[in-house]
Design a protein around this motif. Structure first.
Motif, PDB file in Angstrom:
ATOM      1  N   ARG A   1       0.830  -1.204   0.000  1.00 45.20           N
ATOM      2  CA  ARG A   1       0.000   0.000   0.000  1.00 45.20           C
ATOM      3  C   ARG A   1       0.873   1.268   0.000  1.00 45.20           C
ATOM      4  NH1 ARG A   1      -3.871  -0.723   4.527  1.00 45.20           N
ATOM      5  NH2 ARG A   1      -3.933  -2.865   3.795  1.00 45.20           N
ATOM      6  N   ALA A   2       1.953   1.232   0.758  1.00 44.75           N
ATOM      7  CA  ALA A   2       2.858   2.386   0.818  1.00 44.75           C
ATOM      8  C   ALA A   2       3.547   2.601  -0.531  1.00 44.75           C
ATOM      9  CB  ALA A   2       3.893   2.170   1.915  1.00 44.75           C
ATOM     10  N   LEU A   3       3.993   1.503  -1.138  1.00 43.63           N
ATOM     11  CA  LEU A   3       4.658   1.591  -2.441  1.00 43.63           C
ATOM     12  C   LEU A   3       3.680   2.125  -3.497  1.00 43.63           C
ATOM     13  CD1 LEU A   3       7.229   0.901  -4.088  1.00 43.63           C
ATOM     14  CD2 LEU A   3       6.274  -1.376  -4.457  1.00 43.63           C
ATOM     15  N   MET A   4       2.456   1.633  -3.449  1.00 43.19           N
ATOM     16  CA  MET A   4       1.427   2.053  -4.396  1.00 43.19           C
ATOM     17  C   MET A   4       1.118   3.542  -4.232  1.00 43.19           C
ATOM     18  SD  MET A   4      -0.297   0.749  -6.868  1.00 43.19           S
ATOM     19  CE  MET A   4      -0.450  -1.031  -6.722  1.00 43.19           C
ATOM     20  N   ALA A   5       1.056   4.001  -2.988  1.00 39.08           N
ATOM     21  CA  ALA A   5       0.765   5.412  -2.732  1.00 39.08           C
ATOM     22  C   ALA A   5       1.869   6.285  -3.315  1.00 39.08           C
ATOM     23  CB  ALA A   5       0.626   5.652  -1.232  1.00 39.08           C
ATOM     24  N   GLY A   6       3.123   5.852  -3.157  1.00 41.41           N
ATOM     25  CA  GLY A   6       4.253   6.607  -3.688  1.00 41.41           C
ATOM     26  C   GLY A   6       4.211   6.659  -5.207  1.00 41.41           C
ATOM     27  N   LEU A   7       3.903   5.527  -5.812  1.00 43.28           N
ATOM     28  CA  LEU A   7       3.826   5.459  -7.274  1.00 43.28           C
ATOM     29  C   LEU A   7       2.704   6.349  -7.802  1.00 43.28           C
ATOM     30  CD1 LEU A   7       4.702   4.199  -9.963  1.00 43.28           C
ATOM     31  CD2 LEU A   7       3.233   2.243  -9.460  1.00 43.28           C
ATOM     32  N   ARG A   8       1.552   6.270  -7.129  1.00 44.17           N
ATOM     33  CA  ARG A   8       0.413   7.074  -7.574  1.00 44.17           C
ATOM     34  C   ARG A   8       0.718   8.568  -7.473  1.00 44.17           C
ATOM     35  NH1 ARG A   8      -4.456   3.556  -4.987  1.00 44.17           N
ATOM     36  NH2 ARG A   8      -5.275   2.647  -6.899  1.00 44.17           N
ATOM     37  N   ARG A   9       1.438   8.971  -6.424  1.00 46.07           N
ATOM     38  CA  ARG A   9       1.774  10.399  -6.291  1.00 46.07           C
ATOM     39  C   ARG A   9       2.600  10.878  -7.478  1.00 46.07           C
ATOM     40  NH1 ARG A   9       1.972   9.549  -0.722  1.00 46.07           N
ATOM     41  NH2 ARG A   9       4.153   8.943  -0.785  1.00 46.07           N
ATOM     42  N   LYS A  10       3.391   9.968  -8.060  1.00 49.79           N
ATOM     43  CA  LYS A  10       4.254  10.370  -9.174  1.00 49.79           C
ATOM     44  C   LYS A  10       3.560  10.347 -10.531  1.00 49.79           C
ATOM     45  CE  LYS A  10       8.489   9.167  -6.826  1.00 49.79           C
ATOM     46  NZ  LYS A  10       9.685   8.337  -6.767  1.00 49.79           N
ATOM     47  N   ILE A  11       2.567   9.486 -10.687  1.00 48.08           N
ATOM     48  CA  ILE A  11       1.963   9.376 -12.023  1.00 48.08           C
ATOM     49  C   ILE A  11       0.514   9.837 -12.119  1.00 48.08           C
ATOM     50  CG2 ILE A  11       3.512   7.495 -12.717  1.00 48.08           C
ATOM     51  CD1 ILE A  11       1.031   5.615 -12.376  1.00 48.08           C
ATOM     52  N   GLU A  12      -0.140   9.993 -10.977  1.00 48.85           N
ATOM     53  CA  GLU A  12      -1.546  10.400 -11.008  1.00 48.85           C
ATOM     54  C   GLU A  12      -1.663  11.882 -10.664  1.00 48.85           C
ATOM     55  OE1 GLU A  12      -3.850   8.415 -11.984  1.00 48.85           O
ATOM     56  OE2 GLU A  12      -3.354   6.349 -11.410  1.00 48.85           O
ATOM     57  N   THR A  13      -2.458  12.621 -11.451  1.00 51.30           N
ATOM     58  CA  THR A  13      -2.696  14.030 -11.140  1.00 51.30           C
ATOM     59  C   THR A  13      -3.451  14.134  -9.819  1.00 51.30           C
ATOM     60  OG1 THR A  13      -2.963  14.269 -13.512  1.00 51.30           O
ATOM     61  CG2 THR A  13      -3.476  16.183 -12.173  1.00 51.30           C
ATOM     62  N   TYR A  14      -4.464  13.268  -9.648  1.00 50.71           N
ATOM     63  CA  TYR A  14      -5.223  13.228  -8.396  1.00 50.71           C
ATOM     64  C   TYR A  14      -5.116  11.816  -7.818  1.00 50.71           C
ATOM     65  CZ  TYR A  14      -7.215  17.314 -10.690  1.00 50.71           C
ATOM     66  OH  TYR A  14      -7.373  18.506 -11.342  1.00 50.71           O
ATOM     67  N   PRO A  15      -4.086  11.582  -6.967  1.00 54.64           N
ATOM     68  CA  PRO A  15      -3.870  10.222  -6.446  1.00 54.64           C
ATOM     69  C   PRO A  15      -5.108   9.596  -5.797  1.00 54.64           C
ATOM     70  CG  PRO A  15      -2.033  11.637  -5.867  1.00 54.64           C
ATOM     71  CD  PRO A  15      -3.091  12.535  -6.441  1.00 54.64           C
ATOM     72  N   ALA A  16      -5.978  10.411  -5.226  1.00 57.36           N
ATOM     73  CA  ALA A  16      -7.172   9.871  -4.585  1.00 57.36           C
ATOM     74  C   ALA A  16      -8.219   9.471  -5.625  1.00 57.36           C
ATOM     75  CB  ALA A  16      -7.757  10.879  -3.614  1.00 57.36           C
ATOM     76  N   LYS A  17      -8.101  10.052  -6.823  1.00 58.13           N
ATOM     77  CA  LYS A  17      -9.018   9.702  -7.917  1.00 58.13           C
ATOM     78  C   LYS A  17      -8.174   9.233  -9.089  1.00 58.13           C
ATOM     79  CE  LYS A  17     -13.434  12.031  -7.889  1.00 58.13           C
ATOM     80  NZ  LYS A  17     -14.229  13.031  -8.600  1.00 58.13           N
TER      81      LYS A  17
END
Ligand code: CA
Length: 232
Positions: free
Chosen positions: A199-215
């Motif tokens: 989950r932590a790794l996924m959150a880090g990855l999403r912060r880098k590639i997703e404009t809105y990590p929560a969406k």
């Protein structure tokens, strides 16, 4: 018609759902074989040339999970599991045993056909061995030979773990990967179910590639099962 008349085995004991699936597939030009039991499914698989199986998990004679175990002893054919909404644990087990994807009832014909196309495309990719050097989905691109990731043309710096996770998801775009499968692929066997680390790794990855990590636009969470990279 975009397909090659592949033959699909539909294993489902609910007549209404079976008829709906068959109708949807026939109008797209797929050939069909049906069965309402696990035994019937296995005998169809040995006597006919089947390209893909749609498998209901709750069958009257034995569990769909047992069908997957048996089939995987001798075949890599795509298997898409069809299950009820409250069967998250069974879905994950089915995927870990080698099912390629799952559909949760009720599902639309569009959803069904899209999943079948993805599963068949992966099958053809497996049989052809063209070496890819770059893959792109939306504005995200990975240059595999250089191990570089770009978003909208700008390079995104990743840790080796984030990179491995992203490549794993890209190579299985459109398919759901279970949490335990991802952990095994990234950390290796023996890490059990360290979902916290993932989950932590996924959150880090999403912060880098997703404009809105929560969406997220790219990496979707499949609740209770795992993750799926969209397949545009
Ligand atoms: Ca059933």
């Amino acid at each position: 018609m975009s397909n090659l008349g592949e033959k699909i085995l539909v294993v489902e004991d609910d007549m209404q759902i079976r008829n709906f699936i068959c109708y949807s597939l026939q109008t797209e030009g797929y050939q069909l074989t049906t069965s309402n039991t696990g035994h019937g499914a296995l005998s169809a698989l040995v006597s006919e040339q089947i390209d893909l199986m749609l498998l209901d998990l709750g069958l009257p004679d034995f569990d769909g999970i047992e069908v997957i175990k048996k089939v995987r002893e001798w075949s890599e054919m795509p298997i898409i599991v069809v299950s009820a909404r409250d069967q998250d644990k069974e879905k994950a087990t089915a995927l870990d045993l080698g099912a390629d994807d799952y559909l949760t009832k009720p599902f639309s014909a569009t959803e069904l056909l899209a999943r079948i196309r993805v599963a068949l495309r992966h099958l053809y990719k497996l049989s052809g061995n063209k070496q890819q050097t770059s893959i792109q989905i939306g504005d995200l691109k990975i240059e595999l030979d250089k191990r570089l990731v770009f978003l909208n043309g700008a390079q995104v710096h990743m840790t080796p773990m984030e990179y491995s996770l992203l490549v794993l998801l890209f190579k299985n775009a459109g398919k759901v990967l279970t949490t335990s499968y991802i952990i095994k692929e990234i950390w290796g066997i023996g890490y059990g179910n360290d979902t916290q680390a993932l989950r932590a790794l996924m959150a880090g990855l999403r912060r880098k590639i997703e404009t809105y990590p929560a969406k997220p636009r790219y990496i979707m969470t499949e609740i209770g099962v795992g993750y799926r990279l969209v397949n545009e």
